[in-house]
Structure formats: C-alpha cells, structure tokens
Design a protein around this motif. Structure first.
Motif, mmCIF file in Angstrom:
data_model
loop_
_atom_site.group_PDB
_atom_site.id
_atom_site.type_symbol
_atom_site.label_atom_id
_atom_site.label_comp_id
_atom_site.label_asym_id
_atom_site.label_seq_id
_atom_site.Cartn_x
_atom_site.Cartn_y
_atom_site.Cartn_z
ATOM 1 N N MET A 1 42.349 40.166 51.000
ATOM 2 C CA MET A 1 41.200 40.545 50.182
ATOM 3 C C MET A 1 41.494 40.351 48.697
ATOM 4 O O MET A 1 40.634 39.881 47.941
ATOM 5 N N ALA A 2 42.699 40.703 48.271
ATOM 6 C CA ALA A 2 43.055 40.544 46.864
ATOM 7 C C ALA A 2 43.078 39.072 46.462
ATOM 8 O O ALA A 2 42.645 38.715 45.354
ATOM 9 N N THR A 3 43.562 38.224 47.340
ATOM 10 C CA THR A 3 43.607 36.791 47.041
ATOM 11 C C THR A 3 42.194 36.220 46.928
ATOM 12 O O THR A 3 41.903 35.405 46.035
ATOM 13 N N ILE A 4 41.291 36.652 47.817
ATOM 14 C CA ILE A 4 39.894 36.221 47.732
ATOM 15 C C ILE A 4 39.269 36.718 46.429
ATOM 16 O O ILE A 4 38.540 35.984 45.751
ATOM 17 N N ALA A 5 39.553 37.982 46.062
ATOM 18 C CA ALA A 5 39.015 38.542 44.820
ATOM 19 C C ALA A 5 39.505 37.759 43.605
ATOM 20 O O ALA A 5 38.742 37.502 42.665
ATOM 21 N N LEU A 6 40.791 37.369 43.617
ATOM 22 C CA LEU A 6 41.322 36.559 42.514
ATOM 23 C C LEU A 6 40.636 35.198 42.473
ATOM 24 O O LEU A 6 40.284 34.703 41.392
ATOM 25 N N TYR A 7 40.435 34.598 43.638
ATOM 26 C CA TYR A 7 39.716 33.317 43.712
ATOM 27 C C TYR A 7 38.332 33.449 43.084
ATOM 28 O O TYR A 7 37.905 32.580 42.308
ATOM 29 N N VAL B 1 47.997 28.424 41.399
ATOM 30 C CA VAL B 1 49.113 28.807 42.278
ATOM 31 C C VAL B 1 49.996 29.853 41.584
ATOM 32 O O VAL B 1 50.438 30.828 42.208
ATOM 33 N N LEU B 2 50.253 29.643 40.285
ATOM 34 C CA LEU B 2 51.037 30.635 39.536
ATOM 35 C C LEU B 2 50.333 31.991 39.531
ATOM 36 O O LEU B 2 50.981 33.036 39.649
ATOM 37 N N SER B 3 49.002 31.984 39.425
ATOM 38 C CA SER B 3 48.243 33.233 39.422
ATOM 39 C C SER B 3 48.337 33.933 40.774
ATOM 40 O O SER B 3 48.444 35.156 40.847
ATOM 41 N N VAL B 4 48.301 33.149 41.850
ATOM 42 C CA VAL B 4 48.445 33.735 43.188
ATOM 43 C C VAL B 4 49.845 34.335 43.355
ATOM 44 O O VAL B 4 50.000 35.442 43.885
ATOM 45 N N LEU B 5 50.864 33.612 42.887
ATOM 46 C CA LEU B 5 52.232 34.143 42.962
ATOM 47 C C LEU B 5 52.358 35.443 42.175
ATOM 48 O O LEU B 5 52.964 36.417 42.646
ATOM 49 N N LEU B 6 51.772 35.465 40.974
ATOM 50 C CA LEU B 6 51.799 36.681 40.160
ATOM 51 C C LEU B 6 51.072 37.809 40.881
ATOM 52 O O LEU B 6 51.555 38.948 40.915
ATOM 53 N N LEU B 7 49.923 37.511 41.454
ATOM 54 C CA LEU B 7 49.167 38.510 42.208
ATOM 55 C C LEU B 7 50.001 39.080 43.342
ATOM 56 O O LEU B 7 50.073 40.302 43.525
ATOM 57 N N TRP B 8 50.645 38.208 44.104
ATOM 58 C CA TRP B 8 51.415 38.667 45.270
ATOM 59 C C TRP B 8 52.614 39.507 44.866
ATOM 60 O O TRP B 8 52.985 40.451 45.573
ATOM 61 N N LEU C 1 46.725 40.623 37.115
ATOM 62 C CA LEU C 1 47.149 42.011 36.952
ATOM 63 C C LEU C 1 46.030 42.981 37.326
ATOM 64 O O LEU C 1 46.265 43.991 38.001
ATOM 65 N N TYR C 2 44.815 42.676 36.895
ATOM 66 C CA TYR C 2 43.662 43.531 37.171
ATOM 67 C C TYR C 2 43.432 43.661 38.676
ATOM 68 O O TYR C 2 43.359 44.770 39.224
ATOM 69 N N VAL C 3 43.358 42.524 39.355
ATOM 70 C CA VAL C 3 43.137 42.551 40.803
ATOM 71 C C VAL C 3 44.376 43.093 41.515
ATOM 72 O O VAL C 3 44.274 43.936 42.415
ATOM 73 N N GLY C 4 45.538 42.625 41.097
ATOM 74 C CA GLY C 4 46.776 42.999 41.776
ATOM 75 C C GLY C 4 47.086 44.480 41.695
ATOM 76 O O GLY C 4 47.451 45.104 42.706
ATOM 77 N N MET C 5 46.968 45.074 40.517
ATOM 78 C CA MET C 5 47.279 46.490 40.372
ATOM 79 C C MET C 5 46.315 47.362 41.170
ATOM 80 O O MET C 5 46.716 48.338 41.812
#
Length: 262
Positions: free
Chosen positions: A33-39, A55-62, A116-120
């Motif tokens: 869900m977080a990855t979809i939200a970042l997308y 890809v860097l943003s997805v890595l940071l998110l994860w 950071l917003y989505v990930g946190m």
C-alpha cells in the motif's frame, strides 16, 4: 454511491483480515500500500516511479518503512537506518550531477519528502499494530467518526469556512462536529475496550487525533490543488487512490504511537 459502498465493502473484506492477523503478511500488505501511495504522489508531481530517481525513492521508502522489530536485519551490515537514508540522499545528489542538473535540487526535495511522508506514516501503521489490534481500530474509528461528524454537522450547521483556499467545502462547524464524534468514540473505548489507558488520556488523544487527522486531510487537499488533480489515483473506484484513503491516518498513526509512549 453504490460503487463507493461496494468498493468499501470489498476493500474492507480484503484488508481487515490482514490487520487482524498481523505479523509478516500485514507488514507485506503495508509495504504494498505504501509503494502504491508513493507511486500516486510521484505521479501527481509528474515524476515517474519507473526511473532511476523513482527507484531511489522506493528504496528510501522501504528503508523508512522497516519495522523496529526487525531492525537488526538491516543493521547487521554495520549501518544504522538513518545512515541508509543518508546514503540514498547522496545517490540522489550524485544523479543530479550525472544528469547535468536535469534532475534538479527541487525534484530531489520532492522525492525525499514524498518518501518520508508516506514512509513514516505507514511505518507507524506497522508499529501501532505491534502495540495491539485495539489501537489500530481506535485510530480507524477516530478517523471515521471525525470524517462522518464533519460531513453531517457541516452540511446541517456549517456556515463559516474552515480553509476555503485549500478545501472550500469544509467548515469550522463541521470540524468541531468531527471532534465531538471522536470524543464519543473515545468514551465508548474507555468503557468497552481493553486499552490500558485512562479515560482522560483517551479523551485527550481523541481530540488531538481528530485535529491532526483533519490537518492530514487538508494537507492532501493542498497538494492535490497544487498539482491540479481531483484524486491521488483510481485504484479504489468511488474513493480515489490509496493516498486519498490514508491521508488522515498518515498524520494520526505516528501521533498515536508517540502519545502511547508517554
């Protein structure tokens, strides 16, 4: 309306069992869900997730999402979580140089803040679930009560605009109605739940969560207005995207976790 209700029923039937079960399946669903939200967020900003910076943003998110319970798994290589985040930030800057500043500093900021917003927010979804299932349902019901109260009270009594530049339909009366409904939920939880918190603490939490939940909703309205889009996505027919459904929770869940530690 029928489509909206049908989507809500189907989504709840799929999602709630994962929340109840918890553990690794819940963490994996949260990652999805977080990855979809970042997308969705990157797409609003006209940035592709299917790119080097994406890809860097997805890595940071994860990395940001990584549960505290399993932190030893990523620190076994000698780096702490914050150091991984710093390395990815350096990679953003390096890519900016390689593209001769086509990938600008402003775009780096957008990518980092988005992750950071989505990930946190989703990270604390995992952490709140680790505290207990009751806390997750407390957060969900506070948000639903706030949204419902704000909608119905606003329609019935709303006269004074809350923040017309961002969301012209929201009213001060509706916002107060949402807080009152959240307080009712807190009282019910103090009577019927097994949350090891005093009634006073539950009531104070309800007010804070209701306020910040509404701020979270306004924050998403602000950047949708900035990017000129109606919804963050269309994965949930009648409801928009994942980000549309979790905008309040992304503010509420970290606050609930912090408040519970006091």
């Amino acid at each position: 309306m029928k489509q909206r209700i049908l989507t809500a029923v189907i989504a709840a039937a799929i999602f709630i069992p994962f929340v109840i079960y918890g553990k690794i399946p819940f963490i994996l669903v949260t990652y999805l869900m977080a990855t979809i939200a970042l997308y969705e967020l990157l797409k609003m900003g006209k940035q592709s997730i299917f790119s080097i910076q994406g890809v860097l943003s997805v890595l940071l998110l994860w990395v940001v999402l990584w549960p505290d319970k399993y932190i030893h798994a990523i620190e076994r290589f000698g780096f702490e979580k914050l150091e991984y985040i710093f390395v990815i930030t350096l990679l953003y800057l390096s890519y900016s140089v390689l593209t001769k500043n086509a990938f600008t500093f402003e775009k780096i900021g957008f990518h980092v803040i988005s992750s950071l917003y989505v990930g946190m927010g989703f990270h604390y979804f995992i952490e709140v679930r680790s505290i207990g299932l009751t806390y997750v349902f407390y957060a969900l019901l506070i948000i639903w009560a706030t949204d419902s109260g704000a909608y119905f009270v606003g329609r019935a009594l709303g006269k004074n605009k809350l923040w017309p530049e961002i969301s012209p339909n929201k009213t001060v009366e509706g916002a107060l109605g949402g807080i009152i409904c959240a307080l009712i939920v807190a009282i019910l939880f103090s009577v019927f739940s097994n949350m090891d918190l005093s009634t006073i603490k539950l009531l104070v939490m309800a007010v804070l969560l209701s306020i910040f939940g509404q701020i979270g909703d306004l924050a998403e309205s602000a950047y949708k207005r900035h990017f000129g889009v109606k919804d963050s996505g269309n994965i949930l027919p009648g409801h928009g995207g994942i980000l549309d459904r979790f905008d309040s929770l992304l503010f509420v869940l970290p606050l609930l976790y912090f408040f519970n530690q006091l």
